[in-house]
Design an enzyme around this catalytic site. Sequence first.
Site, mmCIF file in Angstrom:
data_model
loop_
_atom_site.group_PDB
_atom_site.id
_atom_site.type_symbol
_atom_site.label_atom_id
_atom_site.label_comp_id
_atom_site.label_asym_id
_atom_site.label_seq_id
_atom_site.Cartn_x
_atom_site.Cartn_y
_atom_site.Cartn_z
ATOM 1 N N ASP A 112 2.816 2.481 -4.732
ATOM 2 C CA ASP A 112 2.738 3.713 -5.521
ATOM 3 C C ASP A 112 2.322 4.881 -4.643
ATOM 4 O O ASP A 112 1.915 4.707 -3.499
ATOM 5 C CB ASP A 112 1.768 3.551 -6.708
ATOM 6 C CG ASP A 112 0.426 2.982 -6.281
ATOM 7 O OD1 ASP A 112 -0.010 3.282 -5.156
ATOM 8 O OD2 ASP A 112 -0.181 2.230 -7.066
ATOM 9 N N LYS A 151 5.835 3.740 -8.913
ATOM 10 C CA LYS A 151 5.260 2.901 -9.981
ATOM 11 C C LYS A 151 4.841 3.774 -11.150
ATOM 12 O O LYS A 151 4.301 4.858 -10.948
ATOM 13 C CB LYS A 151 4.031 2.168 -9.411
ATOM 14 C CG LYS A 151 3.235 1.366 -10.428
ATOM 15 C CD LYS A 151 2.042 0.677 -9.767
ATOM 16 C CE LYS A 151 0.752 1.392 -10.062
ATOM 17 N NZ LYS A 151 -0.429 0.696 -9.517
ATOM 18 N N GLY A 199 -2.693 -8.391 -10.824
ATOM 19 C CA GLY A 199 -1.525 -8.699 -10.003
ATOM 20 C C GLY A 199 -0.290 -7.926 -10.455
ATOM 21 O O GLY A 199 0.736 -7.945 -9.764
HETATM 22 C C1 R5P Z 1 -3.774 1.348 -8.587
HETATM 23 O O1 R5P Z 1 -3.562 2.529 -8.408
HETATM 24 C C2 R5P Z 1 -4.424 0.468 -7.580
HETATM 25 O O2 R5P Z 1 -4.274 0.944 -6.284
HETATM 26 C C3 R5P Z 1 -3.920 -0.957 -7.671
HETATM 27 O O3 R5P Z 1 -2.553 -0.981 -7.340
HETATM 28 C C4 R5P Z 1 -4.090 -1.521 -9.057
HETATM 29 O O4 R5P Z 1 -5.294 -1.117 -9.624
HETATM 30 C C5 R5P Z 1 -4.016 -3.037 -9.034
HETATM 31 O O5 R5P Z 1 -4.236 -3.542 -10.324
HETATM 32 P P1 R5P Z 1 -3.290 -4.665 -10.909
HETATM 33 O O6 R5P Z 1 -3.327 -5.817 -9.936
HETATM 34 O O7 R5P Z 1 -3.903 -5.014 -12.227
HETATM 35 O O8 R5P Z 1 -1.926 -4.070 -11.050
#
Ligand code: R5P
Length: 295
Positions: free
Chosen positions: A168, A191, A224
């Site tokens: 992202d 994302k 994840g």
């Molecule tokens: C979001 O901006 C963070 O950098 C992570 O990508 C995110 O928080 C990861 O969380 P999850 O594994 O639940 O998608």
Amino acid sequence: MAERLVLPGPASEDLGKSIAAKMGLAVMKSEFRVFSDGESKFTLGESVAGKSVFLVQSTYPPVDQHMFQLLLASHILSQDGAKVTAVVPYLGYARQDKEFLPGEGITLGLIAHLMRSVGVRRLATVDIHSAEGLSLFSFPAYSVSGIPSLVDAVRALHLKDSVVVSPDIGGSKRTEAFAQLYGAPFFRLTKTRDRQSGAVKIKQETLDVKGKDAILVDDVITTGGTIIASSEALLKQGARKVVVACSHGLFVGGALEGLEAAGVKTIICTNTVPSKYSKVDITDTLVSHLGTIEE
Ligand code: R5P
């Protein structure tokens, strides 16, 4: 300079002891307990008046318990006259650093306020979610980078024809730093996250990953969802394999099963959060920062 001690909190016993050993400092005598009803207790085992204490406590799940233990210990240490540096390898609540939906609280601001009110004088953390979060602290707060150590660990995999990918826009800066050190092309996915349900989507676009090893870099893996959707998008576009380098591996619920099902071959995290994927030791990185603090 005041005498310095290290207090490894219950969430970071190994890391705290390893920091003490590397810095040649004594581990402070103290006791943490959790009662059967969940209440925490902290007892000093020695006087710390006039001393400088590095309180090492990561705040991975159970986040609130680990955070409270940090606040409790700091309160008692500072009441006894210690100068407290909170060493929080994984800083829980760092993602709540702004109001995303109307009416939401900036909870990281509350954490900063609570830390100050219990006598924390400095904060050292690793790869904070966003550097902007540091500005919520009214005392010196610093985030050290675990990226160089993650790069070394990924190099040891001897990947061929790799690309380094951010899932992202928020992770672009850290991932670009990774790509530069590693010496491979960088690009980022787009994302979107549904702020109500938390569901993640990766925009469908043509990516130049055919036959390449894709290294996904992120600060934290929780459910994840982000890495699962990113891995699926990369493999769909013909990536040879997907490797993940992540600072903090929380792996909540079925995260690991989901990552495996999404085709992720290797996961490398730092030991800010203990797990079998925490292969990168962050001790030296933290020690080189802590060694510069003069009280
Ligand atoms: C979001 O901006 C963070 O950098 C992570 O990508 C995110 O928080 C990861 O969380 P999850 O594994 O639940 O998608």
